[in-house]
Design a protein around this motif. Structure first.
Motif, PDB file in Angstrom:
ATOM      1  N   ALA A   1       0.834  -1.198   0.000  1.00 37.36           N
ATOM      2  CA  ALA A   1       0.000   0.000   0.000  1.00 37.36           C
ATOM      3  C   ALA A   1       0.870   1.250   0.000  1.00 37.36           C
ATOM      4  O   ALA A   1       0.596   2.213  -0.727  1.00 37.36           O
ATOM      5  CB  ALA A   1      -0.933  -0.004   1.214  1.00 37.36           C
ATOM      6  N   VAL A   2       1.945   1.224   0.778  1.00 33.48           N
ATOM      7  CA  VAL A   2       2.855   2.372   0.851  1.00 33.48           C
ATOM      8  C   VAL A   2       3.622   2.548  -0.459  1.00 33.48           C
ATOM      9  O   VAL A   2       3.723   3.658  -0.992  1.00 33.48           O
ATOM     10  CB  VAL A   2       3.822   2.234   2.052  1.00 33.48           C
ATOM     11  CG1 VAL A   2       4.966   3.232   1.977  1.00 33.48           C
ATOM     12  CG2 VAL A   2       3.060   2.408   3.357  1.00 33.48           C
ATOM     13  N   VAL A   3       4.152   1.461  -1.006  1.00 33.19           N
ATOM     14  CA  VAL A   3       4.921   1.549  -2.255  1.00 33.19           C
ATOM     15  C   VAL A   3       4.023   2.031  -3.397  1.00 33.19           C
ATOM     16  O   VAL A   3       4.402   2.919  -4.173  1.00 33.19           O
ATOM     17  CB  VAL A   3       5.582   0.196  -2.595  1.00 33.19           C
ATOM     18  CG1 VAL A   3       6.188   0.213  -3.984  1.00 33.19           C
ATOM     19  CG2 VAL A   3       6.645  -0.148  -1.570  1.00 33.19           C
ATOM     20  N   GLY A   4       2.823   1.468  -3.498  1.00 33.53           N
ATOM     21  CA  GLY A   4       1.885   1.902  -4.530  1.00 33.53           C
ATOM     22  C   GLY A   4       1.492   3.361  -4.360  1.00 33.53           C
ATOM     23  O   GLY A   4       1.372   4.100  -5.344  1.00 33.53           O
ATOM     24  N   ALA A   5       1.315   3.780  -3.116  1.00 40.44           N
ATOM     25  CA  ALA A   5       0.960   5.173  -2.853  1.00 40.44           C
ATOM     26  C   ALA A   5       2.115   6.099  -3.210  1.00 40.44           C
ATOM     27  O   ALA A   5       1.902   7.189  -3.760  1.00 40.44           O
ATOM     28  CB  ALA A   5       0.564   5.350  -1.388  1.00 40.44           C
ATOM     29  N   LEU A   6       3.341   5.696  -2.909  1.00 37.59           N
ATOM     30  CA  LEU A   6       4.516   6.509  -3.248  1.00 37.59           C
ATOM     31  C   LEU A   6       4.612   6.703  -4.755  1.00 37.59           C
ATOM     32  O   LEU A   6       4.717   7.831  -5.250  1.00 37.59           O
ATOM     33  CB  LEU A   6       5.793   5.849  -2.715  1.00 37.59           C
ATOM     34  CG  LEU A   6       7.127   6.476  -3.161  1.00 37.59           C
ATOM     35  CD1 LEU A   6       7.261   7.884  -2.621  1.00 37.59           C
ATOM     36  CD2 LEU A   6       8.290   5.623  -2.711  1.00 37.59           C
ATOM     37  N   ILE A   7       4.534   5.610  -5.486  1.00 44.24           N
ATOM     38  CA  ILE A   7       4.650   5.685  -6.943  1.00 44.24           C
ATOM     39  C   ILE A   7       3.483   6.488  -7.528  1.00 44.24           C
ATOM     40  O   ILE A   7       3.674   7.319  -8.416  1.00 44.24           O
ATOM     41  CB  ILE A   7       4.719   4.272  -7.547  1.00 44.24           C
ATOM     42  CG1 ILE A   7       5.980   3.556  -7.070  1.00 44.24           C
ATOM     43  CG2 ILE A   7       4.685   4.329  -9.072  1.00 44.24           C
ATOM     44  CD1 ILE A   7       6.006   2.072  -7.382  1.00 44.24           C
ATOM     45  N   GLY A   8       2.274   6.250  -7.037  1.00 43.19           N
ATOM     46  CA  GLY A   8       1.100   6.962  -7.536  1.00 43.19           C
ATOM     47  C   GLY A   8       1.157   8.453  -7.251  1.00 43.19           C
ATOM     48  O   GLY A   8       0.798   9.269  -8.107  1.00 43.19           O
ATOM     49  N   ALA A   9       1.625   8.829  -6.055  1.00 39.42           N
ATOM     50  CA  ALA A   9       1.719  10.249  -5.702  1.00 39.42           C
ATOM     51  C   ALA A   9       2.752  10.956  -6.575  1.00 39.42           C
ATOM     52  O   ALA A   9       2.522  12.082  -7.045  1.00 39.42           O
ATOM     53  CB  ALA A   9       2.069  10.400  -4.227  1.00 39.42           C
ATOM     54  N   VAL A  10       3.890  10.305  -6.809  1.00 35.27           N
ATOM     55  CA  VAL A  10       4.915  10.877  -7.690  1.00 35.27           C
ATOM     56  C   VAL A  10       4.359  11.057  -9.097  1.00 35.27           C
ATOM     57  O   VAL A  10       4.543  12.095  -9.735  1.00 35.27           O
ATOM     58  CB  VAL A  10       6.182   9.990  -7.696  1.00 35.27           C
ATOM     59  CG1 VAL A  10       7.134  10.393  -8.812  1.00 35.27           C
ATOM     60  CG2 VAL A  10       6.888  10.054  -6.350  1.00 35.27           C
ATOM     61  N   SER A  11       3.638  10.049  -9.574  1.00 33.81           N
ATOM     62  CA  SER A  11       3.054  10.114 -10.910  1.00 33.81           C
ATOM     63  C   SER A  11       1.994  11.210 -11.007  1.00 33.81           C
ATOM     64  O   SER A  11       1.915  11.916 -12.019  1.00 33.81           O
ATOM     65  CB  SER A  11       2.452   8.760 -11.271  1.00 33.81           C
ATOM     66  OG  SER A  11       1.944   8.781 -12.575  1.00 33.81           O
ATOM     67  N   LEU A  12       1.206  11.384  -9.967  1.00 34.52           N
ATOM     68  CA  LEU A  12       0.169  12.426  -9.964  1.00 34.52           C
ATOM     69  C   LEU A  12       0.783  13.807 -10.112  1.00 34.52           C
ATOM     70  O   LEU A  12       0.468  14.547 -11.052  1.00 34.52           O
ATOM     71  CB  LEU A  12      -0.657  12.354  -8.674  1.00 34.52           C
ATOM     72  CG  LEU A  12      -1.590  13.553  -8.411  1.00 34.52           C
ATOM     73  CD1 LEU A  12      -2.701  13.614  -9.444  1.00 34.52           C
ATOM     74  CD2 LEU A  12      -2.147  13.499  -7.006  1.00 34.52           C
ATOM     75  N   THR A  13       1.659  14.178  -9.198  1.00 34.55           N
ATOM     76  CA  THR A  13       2.182  15.543  -9.230  1.00 34.55           C
ATOM     77  C   THR A  13       3.136  15.751 -10.403  1.00 34.55           C
ATOM     78  O   THR A  13       3.143  16.823 -11.013  1.00 34.55           O
ATOM     79  CB  THR A  13       2.871  15.911  -7.904  1.00 34.55           C
ATOM     80  OG1 THR A  13       3.849  14.922  -7.594  1.00 34.55           O
ATOM     81  CG2 THR A  13       1.858  16.023  -6.772  1.00 34.55           C
ATOM     82  N   GLY A  14       3.917  14.717 -10.750  1.00 29.38           N
ATOM     83  CA  GLY A  14       4.790  14.839 -11.918  1.00 29.38           C
ATOM     84  C   GLY A  14       4.001  15.031 -13.197  1.00 29.38           C
ATOM     85  O   GLY A  14       4.364  15.845 -14.051  1.00 29.38           O
ATOM     86  N   SER A  15       2.901  14.305 -13.336  1.00 30.73           N
ATOM     87  CA  SER A  15       2.057  14.432 -14.530  1.00 30.73           C
ATOM     88  C   SER A  15       1.393  15.800 -14.600  1.00 30.73           C
ATOM     89  O   SER A  15       1.217  16.352 -15.692  1.00 30.73           O
ATOM     90  CB  SER A  15       0.997  13.327 -14.550  1.00 30.73           C
ATOM     91  OG  SER A  15       1.595  12.066 -14.718  1.00 30.73           O
TER      92      SER A  15
END
Length: 185
Positions: free
Chosen positions: A47-61
């Motif tokens: 859950a933490v790893v997926g959230a980390l990757i997803g959060a980076v992808s959100l703001t980076g995008s």
């Protein structure tokens, strides 16, 4: 939407996918924080790893969208930026590890603040001409995040779809970087 605006639209759609994966991770962490159920360490870690990757992808995008849409028209750099970015990323990992073991609200909030900042900081110094490669990379990351969160939710379709998107996005990123004569790093 004009055909020339497709990269911006893809960036926004991809960002929403990453944000959704991050939101699933947040809900799961806060649910466990509130004492609603038990979970294995692997479940919480994914859950933490997926959230980390997803959060980076959100703001980076979102930053990629702003650059492609002409709302941000230059690269933003400062001395020691790579070291600062690395420190913020390490802080996100540290907060994430602490969140796994404590499930405390301050650790979860610190984790998400750092994770969201990493996406912004990672994308700011990249020029607009390289944004299609960046969007493709974030697409691959979103797929990976969705696969992790599919495991957390126990939904096989999310795991499979996320893995397919992640693999296709990785291949596309490599091909685009090679075609543009740019290093992925």
């Amino acid at each position: 939407v004009a055909m020339t605006d497709m990269p911006q639209m893809v960036a926004l759609f991809n960002g929403m996918g990453g944000g959704s994966a991050a939101a699933i991770g947040a809900v799961e962490l806060l649910r466990l924080n509130g004492g609603a159920g038990e979970a294995s360490a692997l479940h919480i870690a994914l859950a933490v790893v997926g959230a980390l990757i997803g959060a980076v992808s959100l703001t980076g995008s979102i930053i990629a969208w702003a650059k492609l849409d002409g709302r941000m028209d230059k690269r933003y750099t400062f001395p020691g930026q790579q070291w600062f970015n690395a420190l913020v990323f390490i802080a996100a990992i540290g907060f994430g590890i602490a969140a796994i073991f404590t499930l405390s609200t301050p650790m979860i909030v610190g984790f998400f603040a750092c994770a969201l900042a990493v996406g912004i900081l990672m994308t700011l110094p990249i020029g607009g001409a390289d944004m299609p490669v960046v969007i493709s990379l974030y697409n691959a990351l979103t797929g990976l995040a969705v696969a992790f969160e599919g495991y957390v939710l126990g939904i096989e379709a999310l795991i499979i779809a996320g893995m397919v998107v992640g693999a296709a996005g990785t291949m596309l990123t490599q091909l685009m970087a090679k075609a543009m004569n740019r290093p992925i790093s």
